[in-house]
Design a protein around this motif. Structure first.
Motif, PDB file in Angstrom:
ATOM      1  N   LEU A  98      -4.311   7.585   6.112  1.00 31.03           N
ATOM      2  CA  LEU A  98      -2.928   7.135   6.082  1.00 31.03           C
ATOM      3  C   LEU A  98      -2.794   5.703   6.589  1.00 31.03           C
ATOM      4  CD1 LEU A  98       0.006   7.953   5.498  1.00 31.03           C
ATOM      5  CD2 LEU A  98       0.165   8.762   7.860  1.00 31.03           C
ATOM      6  N   ARG A  99      -3.569   5.345   7.568  1.00 21.90           N
ATOM      7  CA  ARG A  99      -3.486   4.007   8.150  1.00 21.90           C
ATOM      8  C   ARG A  99      -3.991   2.932   7.200  1.00 21.90           C
ATOM      9  NH1 ARG A  99      -7.702   3.910  13.059  1.00 21.90           N
ATOM     10  NH2 ARG A  99      -7.058   1.735  13.050  1.00 21.90           N
ATOM     11  N   ALA A 100      -4.780   3.314   6.196  1.00 22.99           N
ATOM     12  CA  ALA A 100      -5.367   2.335   5.295  1.00 22.99           C
ATOM     13  C   ALA A 100      -4.494   2.030   4.092  1.00 22.99           C
ATOM     14  CB  ALA A 100      -6.735   2.814   4.811  1.00 22.99           C
ATOM     15  N   HIS A 101      -3.445   2.816   3.852  1.00 24.76           N
ATOM     16  CA  HIS A 101      -2.650   2.666   2.634  1.00 24.76           C
ATOM     17  C   HIS A 101      -1.220   2.263   2.960  1.00 24.76           C
ATOM     18  CE1 HIS A 101      -5.600   4.146  -0.292  1.00 24.76           C
ATOM     19  NE2 HIS A 101      -6.007   4.958   0.676  1.00 24.76           N
ATOM     20  N   ARG A 102      -0.547   1.776   1.937  1.00 23.98           N
ATOM     21  CA  ARG A 102       0.840   1.349   2.045  1.00 23.98           C
ATOM     22  C   ARG A 102       1.640   2.015   0.933  1.00 23.98           C
ATOM     23  NH1 ARG A 102      -1.772   0.200   5.591  1.00 23.98           N
ATOM     24  NH2 ARG A 102      -2.075  -1.796   6.686  1.00 23.98           N
ATOM     25  N   GLY A 103       2.944   2.154   1.174  1.00 22.53           N
ATOM     26  CA  GLY A 103       3.820   2.761   0.184  1.00 22.53           C
ATOM     27  C   GLY A 103       3.888   4.271   0.337  1.00 22.53           C
ATOM     28  N   GLN A 104       4.805   4.879  -0.414  1.00 22.14           N
ATOM     29  CA  GLN A 104       5.011   6.316  -0.347  1.00 22.14           C
ATOM     30  C   GLN A 104       5.129   6.889  -1.746  1.00 22.14           C
ATOM     31  OE1 GLN A 104       8.485   7.024   2.046  1.00 22.14           O
ATOM     32  NE2 GLN A 104       7.483   6.439   3.971  1.00 22.14           N
ATOM     33  N   GLY A 105       4.743   8.162  -1.860  1.00 21.82           N
ATOM     34  CA  GLY A 105       4.899   8.874  -3.119  1.00 21.82           C
ATOM     35  C   GLY A 105       4.028   8.323  -4.226  1.00 21.82           C
ATOM     36  N   ALA A 106       4.587   8.378  -5.447  1.00 27.22           N
ATOM     37  CA  ALA A 106       3.834   7.962  -6.620  1.00 27.22           C
ATOM     38  C   ALA A 106       3.620   6.453  -6.668  1.00 27.22           C
ATOM     39  CB  ALA A 106       4.550   8.431  -7.892  1.00 27.22           C
ATOM     40  N   ALA A 107       4.417   5.688  -5.923  1.00 23.42           N
ATOM     41  CA  ALA A 107       4.292   4.228  -5.939  1.00 23.42           C
ATOM     42  C   ALA A 107       3.575   3.736  -4.698  1.00 23.42           C
ATOM     43  CB  ALA A 107       5.670   3.586  -6.053  1.00 23.42           C
ATOM     44  N   SER A 108       2.488   4.364  -4.324  1.00 25.79           N
ATOM     45  CA  SER A 108       1.736   3.979  -3.137  1.00 25.79           C
ATOM     46  C   SER A 108       0.345   3.523  -3.531  1.00 25.79           C
ATOM     47  CB  SER A 108       1.653   5.152  -2.150  1.00 25.79           C
ATOM     48  OG  SER A 108       0.897   6.215  -2.712  1.00 25.79           O
ATOM     49  N   SER A 109      -0.301   2.816  -2.602  1.00 26.11           N
ATOM     50  CA  SER A 109      -1.667   2.373  -2.865  1.00 26.11           C
ATOM     51  C   SER A 109      -2.636   3.551  -2.917  1.00 26.11           C
ATOM     52  CB  SER A 109      -2.102   1.378  -1.786  1.00 26.11           C
ATOM     53  OG  SER A 109      -2.056   1.984  -0.492  1.00 26.11           O
ATOM     54  N   LEU A 110      -2.295   4.668  -2.275  1.00 23.98           N
ATOM     55  CA  LEU A 110      -3.167   5.845  -2.346  1.00 23.98           C
ATOM     56  C   LEU A 110      -3.261   6.368  -3.769  1.00 23.98           C
ATOM     57  CD1 LEU A 110      -4.869   8.069  -1.022  1.00 23.98           C
ATOM     58  CD2 LEU A 110      -2.741   9.310  -0.563  1.00 23.98           C
ATOM     59  N   GLU A 111      -2.161   6.359  -4.512  1.00 24.10           N
ATOM     60  CA  GLU A 111      -2.190   6.832  -5.888  1.00 24.10           C
ATOM     61  C   GLU A 111      -3.048   5.913  -6.752  1.00 24.10           C
ATOM     62  OE1 GLU A 111      -0.959   9.759  -6.763  1.00 24.10           O
ATOM     63  OE2 GLU A 111      -0.504   9.922  -4.625  1.00 24.10           O
ATOM     64  N   VAL A 112      -3.034   4.611  -6.467  1.00 21.21           N
ATOM     65  CA  VAL A 112      -3.908   3.686  -7.197  1.00 21.21           C
ATOM     66  C   VAL A 112      -5.370   4.019  -6.926  1.00 21.21           C
ATOM     67  CG1 VAL A 112      -4.550   1.264  -7.487  1.00 21.21           C
ATOM     68  CG2 VAL A 112      -2.151   1.888  -7.150  1.00 21.21           C
ATOM     69  N   ALA A 113      -5.696   4.299  -5.656  1.00 22.91           N
ATOM     70  CA  ALA A 113      -7.072   4.626  -5.293  1.00 22.91           C
ATOM     71  C   ALA A 113      -7.506   5.951  -5.914  1.00 22.91           C
ATOM     72  CB  ALA A 113      -7.206   4.674  -3.769  1.00 22.91           C
ATOM     73  N   VAL A 114      -6.636   6.950  -5.907  1.00 22.84           N
ATOM     74  CA  VAL A 114      -6.992   8.252  -6.470  1.00 22.84           C
ATOM     75  C   VAL A 114      -7.202   8.150  -7.976  1.00 22.84           C
ATOM     76  CG1 VAL A 114      -6.117  10.577  -6.911  1.00 22.84           C
ATOM     77  CG2 VAL A 114      -5.891   9.589  -4.640  1.00 22.84           C
ATOM     78  N   ALA A 115      -6.335   7.407  -8.661  1.00 24.81           N
ATOM     79  CA  ALA A 115      -6.500   7.241 -10.107  1.00 24.81           C
ATOM     80  C   ALA A 115      -7.808   6.517 -10.434  1.00 24.81           C
ATOM     81  CB  ALA A 115      -5.311   6.484 -10.687  1.00 24.81           C
ATOM     82  N   ALA A 116      -8.155   5.498  -9.638  1.00 20.31           N
ATOM     83  CA  ALA A 116      -9.419   4.796  -9.863  1.00 20.31           C
ATOM     84  C   ALA A 116     -10.611   5.712  -9.615  1.00 20.31           C
ATOM     85  CB  ALA A 116      -9.494   3.570  -8.956  1.00 20.31           C
ATOM     86  N   ALA A 117     -10.558   6.513  -8.550  1.00 17.14           N
ATOM     87  CA  ALA A 117     -11.651   7.447  -8.262  1.00 17.14           C
ATOM     88  C   ALA A 117     -11.805   8.476  -9.380  1.00 17.14           C
ATOM     89  CB  ALA A 117     -11.413   8.137  -6.927  1.00 17.14           C
ATOM     90  N   ALA A 118     -10.691   8.962  -9.922  1.00 16.17           N
ATOM     91  CA  ALA A 118     -10.774   9.935 -11.017  1.00 16.17           C
ATOM     92  C   ALA A 118     -11.453   9.342 -12.238  1.00 16.17           C
ATOM     93  CB  ALA A 118      -9.366  10.422 -11.371  1.00 16.17           C
ATOM     94  N   SER A 119     -11.128   8.106 -12.569  1.00 13.73           N
ATOM     95  CA  SER A 119     -11.754   7.464 -13.728  1.00 13.73           C
ATOM     96  C   SER A 119     -13.243   7.240 -13.500  1.00 13.73           C
ATOM     97  CB  SER A 119     -11.055   6.132 -14.014  1.00 13.73           C
ATOM     98  OG  SER A 119      -9.672   6.332 -14.291  1.00 13.73           O
ATOM     99  N   VAL A 120     -13.613   6.855 -12.276  1.00  8.86           N
ATOM    100  CA  VAL A 120     -15.027   6.623 -11.979  1.00  8.86           C
ATOM    101  C   VAL A 120     -15.815   7.933 -12.036  1.00  8.86           C
ATOM    102  CG1 VAL A 120     -16.643   5.862 -10.197  1.00  8.86           C
ATOM    103  CG2 VAL A 120     -14.561   4.549 -10.624  1.00  8.86           C
TER     104      VAL A 120
END
Length: 434
Positions: free
Chosen positions: A245-267
């Motif tokens: 949680l401390r490494a990411h910014r934003g909440q919900g679908a518009a957060s940096s965590l969702e960007v990271a998860v989508a990138a991990a899924a593609s990889v």
């Protein structure tokens, strides 16, 4: 009956109040005819409550969600089959299916004239906009009389599950390295001096079947030796997604965590299709039962559904540092792809150990500038990756993931594309930039 009386609608309570008022006025004014009218108006809701409350409804519901697993943005379909197996006809029925807000609005159906043997097939769509695992149902049913005086609530217990996985972007094939490390017992190995039998045996391990013991080799070496199992050899890869949680910014679908998860899924999907044995790891450790997305010995083109479903339910963690306990001698070598966010200087030991265990270390740090972080806030991430010898390419909203991945696969890595101000360049080594 008590439940039916509690289920009196506003109209039913108004009827009771109007009937009681009419009876009172008839007594005061001495109007017997008005008394009969008042009694009829007041008793009608009570009779409706008696009929509805004593009714024996045998309604059955069959629910099917197709498909059970979808990607964010895709649609799913819910099929409902309602049947009245009882002999008592029902009045008006209002049915509402319990659907999470992330899947859309709750569907409602108004049904009339449900008799014995009645059957109805109803379909409605779901349009998920956020990854996750959702329960569709149960169905709430409100049964009323034809006059709308009484409504009784019923609820089905059955529900279905819909899993919404992150979107997967096709990635171009790039030279990754790590092909010299893999799993399986028929990997290339140097031949020892001696007979050919020495090459097909190995040391005894606890749990091995004694029927596999090769007694001739055991007598010659003085230790138990067993025949090797021929297993397809596959290169290994570990995909680490930072969900702190401390490494990411934003909440919900518009957060940096969702960007990271989508990138991990593609990889994960890309490496699995290329034949790698993929292990998915979060900041809390491996994901899934034993956590690899595919097990050793599977053919190329293995299905990464298990890893995508694990990413679908990945939530932020309060853990301050990345977990390293999964790094063992069996995980040494191969490729490590780390999808990071706002790393700090305290993450240097974890990044160093990941790089030490990897044959090739690749990183996809998320640019936190769109979430209000100053550009200097992300400099430690780049500097840490540079000094530890990682090849990295930053994930930015202005560049598609496929192009970022292609930049990551260039010789020398992405460090050559973005020189660091004030960062010490690492010495020559595997994956080091210039």
């Amino acid at each position: 009956m008590r439940e039916a009386l509690r289920g009196l609608t506003v109209r039913g309570r108004a009827f009771v109040a109007a009937g009681a008022t009419a009876v009172l006025c008839a007594v005061v004014l001495g109007q017997p005819a008005l008394t009969r009218v008042g009694v009829l108006v007041a008793v009608l809701p009570l009779l409706a409550a008696l009929v509805v409350g004593r009714g024996r409804y045998r309604l059955t519901l069959e629910r099917t969600v197709t498909p059970a697993t979808v990607t964010v943005g895709e649609s799913a379909r819910v099929d409902l089959v309602l049947t009245n197996a009882g002999r008592t006809p029902t009045g008006v029925m209002l049915m509402e299916d319990q659907v999470p807000h992330a899947l859309g609005s709750r569907p409602r159906f108004l049904l009339e004239g449900i008799g014995h043997g009645w059957r109805r097939h109803v379909t409605y769509p779901l349009r998920p906009g956020v990854r996750g695992r959702y329960a569709v149902g149960p169905m709430d049913v409100r049964v009323g009389d034809p006059f709308g005086l009484v409504e009784i609530g019923r609820s089905f217990r059955s529900a279905a599950t819909l899993t919404v996985v992150p979107p997967v972007v096709p990635l171009p094939p790039v030279p990754l390295g790590g092909a010299t490390s893999g799993s399986g017992e028929d990997r290339p190995r140097p031949s020892a001096s001696g007979s050919a039998e020495d090459v097909t045996v190995r040391d005894y391990r606890r749990g091995d079947d004694l029927r596999r013991v090769h007694w001739r080799s055991s007598a010659r070496t003085g230790e138990l030796m067993v025949r090797r199992e021929e297993q397809p050899w596959q290169p290994r890869a570990s995909v680490v997604v930072d969900n702190r949680l401390r490494a990411h910014r934003g909440q919900g679908a518009a957060s940096s965590l969702e960007v990271a998860v989508a990138a991990a899924a593609s990889v994960v999907a890309h490496l699995t299709r290329r034949g790698y044995t993929v292990r998915l790891v979060s900041a809390d450790g491996p994901l899934g039962p034993d956590a690899p997305a595919s097990s050793p010995g599977r053919d190329r083109g293995a299905d990464p559904t298990a890893a995508l479903e694990a990413l679908a339910v990945l939530v932020p963690t309060q853990r301050p540092r990345l977990d390293e306990s999964w790094l063992t001698d069996t995980t040494r070598g191969g490729i490590v792809v780390a999808v990071l966010a706002g790393t700090e200087i305290t993450d240097a030991p974890a990044l160093r150990r990941l790089r030490h265990h990897a044959g090739t270390a690749l990183a996809l740090p998320v640019d936190l500038a769109p979430w209000g972080d100053a550009p200097t806030r992300t400099t430690p991430t780049r500097a840490l990756l540079a000094t530890q010898g990682w090849r990295w390419a930053e994930l930015t909203p202005s560049e598609p993931l496929a192009r970022t991945w292609a930049r990551l696969g260039r010789p020398g890595g992405a460090l050559a594309d973005r020189p660091l101000a004030g960062a010490t360049a690492p010495g020559p080594g595997p994956g080091a930039g210039r």
